[in-house]
Design a protein around this motif. Structure first.
Motif, short mmCIF file in Angstrom:
data_model
loop_
_atom_site.label_atom_id
_atom_site.label_comp_id
_atom_site.label_asym_id
_atom_site.label_seq_id
_atom_site.Cartn_x
_atom_site.Cartn_y
_atom_site.Cartn_z
N GLU A 140 -0.34 -0.47 -10.45
CA GLU A 140 -1.64 -0.80 -9.71
C GLU A 140 -1.92 -2.21 -10.34
O GLU A 140 -2.82 -2.82 -9.71
N THR A 165 2.16 9.93 -2.64
CA THR A 165 1.71 9.78 -3.89
C THR A 165 2.92 9.96 -4.94
O THR A 165 3.92 10.71 -4.64
N ARG A 179 0.82 -1.32 0.08
CA ARG A 179 -0.05 0.00 0.09
C ARG A 179 0.71 1.17 -0.09
O ARG A 179 1.95 1.43 0.86
N ILE A 195 0.00 7.46 -8.96
CA ILE A 195 -0.39 6.49 -8.25
C ILE A 195 -0.43 7.38 -6.84
O ILE A 195 0.31 7.81 -6.27
N ASN A 196 -1.67 7.37 -6.30
CA ASN A 196 -2.25 8.14 -5.12
C ASN A 196 -1.83 7.27 -3.85
O ASN A 196 -1.78 6.25 -3.80
N THR A 226 -3.15 3.88 -2.31
CA THR A 226 -3.49 2.97 -3.49
C THR A 226 -2.65 1.66 -3.26
O THR A 226 -1.39 1.51 -2.94
N THR A 227 -3.52 0.20 -3.51
CA THR A 227 -2.80 -1.10 -3.59
C THR A 227 -2.15 -1.31 -4.73
O THR A 227 -2.76 -1.16 -5.81
N VAL A 228 -0.82 -1.46 -4.70
CA VAL A 228 -0.06 -1.84 -6.05
C VAL A 228 0.87 -3.10 -5.75
O VAL A 228 0.91 -3.50 -4.75
#
Length: 215
Positions: free
Chosen positions: A211, A159, A155, A189-190, A193-195
């Motif tokens: 992502e 950003t 996570r 990608i904020n 965000t799950t990446v």
């Protein structure tokens, strides 16, 4: 019963902020001890250097900026930042408290004195915690190798976009780790965000995230 003079000095116009921060630090550590959880603080910082920060530590490369080299000088690549800041805050509070107890400076002068007291406190903290460095090195070792992170999910703690470097939290077993990452395609990608970790630069110790994993 707490002495009234003690309270007056601890919550004087100069010391109130330090006292409140110290109380919050005590609450934080009590919460951490009781629950075993760490409070999630999101950061959105633009970091231009090659840094890796597992478990609240600063890992500094040889080509890092002067600021990061200073953090390494303070042993923050070994000592957890939360330990260091809490101890520095305690010493700063003690210095300011006793300064106001024994000397009668104007409020503005006492407020200015907090700055050199804090600077001295962080140097004293480095010296006081230095004997514990071997202990911190031992408890910080996770036995992970870089390629183990590829494909892991995490996570975002900040950003990122373009070449901007941010922080990603991943879990290795039950251990949280914070890695320095960049967007694989440069897209935004904020925070939160799950990446997925899809690539890495081993020399710079930077990981690239997206992502979703594209095959």
């Amino acid at each position: 019963m707490i002495d009234q003079e003690f309270l007056n000095t601890a919550f004087s116009p100069v010391n109130t902020v330090l006292s409140v921060l110290l109380i919050l630090s005590v609450i934080y550590w009590l919460f951490t001890i009781i629950t075993g959880l760490d409070i999630d603080v999101g950061l959105d910082a633009d970091i231009d250097t090659d840094v890796n920060s597992p478990d609240g530590h600063v890992h500094v490369g040889d080509d890092a900026s002067g600021w990061l080299q200073f953090l390494k000088f303070l042993n923050l690549d070994i000592v957890p930042i939360t330990y260091f800041l809490t101890f520095s805050l305690l010493l700063t509070w003690l210095g300011s408290f006793y300064l106001e107890s024994f000397f009668s400076f104007e409020i503005w002068m006492s407020a200015l004195m907090v700055i050199p007291i804090f600077c001295i406190s962080i140097l004293l903290t480095k010296l006081i915690l230095k004997p514990l460095n071997p202990f911190f090195r031992e408890i910080n070792h996770k036995g992970e190798i870089p390629h183990d992170f590829l494909g892991r999910q995490g996570r975002m703690k900040s950003t990122i976009h373009g070449d901007k470097t941010g922080m990603l939290e991943v879990f290795v077993g039950k251990d949280p780790m914070v890695l320095m990452v960049r967007s694989k395609d440069g897209e935004v990608i904020n925070h939160g965000t799950t990446v997925y970790i899809v690539d890495e630069d081993r020399e710079k110790r930077i990981y690239y995230v997206a992502e979703e994993i594209k095959f």
